[in-house]
Design a protein around this motif. Structure first.
Motif, PDB file in Angstrom:
ATOM      1  N   SER A  22       0.647  -1.141  -0.175  1.00 46.49           N
ATOM      2  CA  SER A  22       0.178  -0.006   0.057  1.00 46.49           C
ATOM      3  C   SER A  22       0.971   1.221  -0.141  1.00 46.49           C
ATOM      4  N   ALA A  36      -2.742  -3.704   0.814  1.00 46.80           N
ATOM      5  CA  ALA A  36      -3.598  -3.147  -0.287  1.00 46.80           C
ATOM      6  C   ALA A  36      -4.133  -4.258  -0.773  1.00 46.80           C
ATOM      7  N   ASN A  74      -9.175  -1.430  -6.540  1.00 42.02           N
ATOM      8  CA  ASN A  74      -7.877  -1.161  -5.813  1.00 42.02           C
ATOM      9  C   ASN A  74      -8.396  -0.628  -4.380  1.00 42.02           C
ATOM     10  N   GLN A  76      -6.873   0.454  -0.694  1.00 41.49           N
ATOM     11  CA  GLN A  76      -5.808   0.723   0.176  1.00 41.49           C
ATOM     12  C   GLN A  76      -6.007   1.832   1.506  1.00 41.49           C
ATOM     13  N   ASN A  84      -9.203  -3.617   4.314  1.00 40.72           N
ATOM     14  CA  ASN A  84      -9.232  -3.545   2.810  1.00 40.72           C
ATOM     15  C   ASN A  84      -9.787  -4.311   1.858  1.00 40.72           C
TER      16      ASN A  84
END
Length: 139
Positions: A22, A36, A74, A76, A84
């Motif tokens: 991340s 992440a 995505n 993060q 996450n």
């Protein structure tokens, strides 16, 4: 199983998770732990999506959709991998839920006679005002 609505759920085997480092908060931990999450869901090939929902989702102009019809999310925002993961799944559920609702068809309407006359009258008045500005000597 990711529950979208009472009638629609996405099995976990259709979701592909990848953990990467991340760029967010976390101090020295950021350099060591892959917190992440990159969540991938193949909309085009998913057997669990009804055809109208699939069509609506693929028609959306979203930068997270690839040309092959794969949605890439995505996540993060948080410091922990688990949080996450939850965030990515929540965002996927929101995206798919948005495709469940069919857009209301537009009903073509025509301007009324009065609105046309008002519009043309306003244009005539404006033209008269502008015409009155020319041809004068403003010394």
């Amino acid at each position: 199983m990711l529950e979208i609505s009472p009638t629609l759920a996405i099995p976990d085997d259709e979701l592909v998770e990848r953990f990467v480092r991340s760029s967010g908060p976390g101090g020295q931990n950021v350099n060591k732990v892959a917190t992440a999450v990159e969540l991938r869901f193949d909309i085009a090939q998913s057997p669990s999506l009804p055809e109208p929902v699939r069509t609506r989702l693929l028609a959306r102009r979203d930068r997270r959709l690839t040309d092959e019809g794969v949605l890439v999310i995505n996540a993060q925002r948080f410091r922990t991998q688990e949080r996450n993961r939850e965030d990515a799944k929540e965002r996927l559920a929101a995206f798919v839920a948005a495709g469940l609702v069919a857009p209301k068809p537009r009903i073509a309407t025509r301007p009324s006679r009065g609105s046309k006359e008002r519009r043309l009258g306003a244009k005539r008045e404006r033209g008269t005002i502008k015409r009155g500005r020319t041809g004068r000597d403003w010394d």
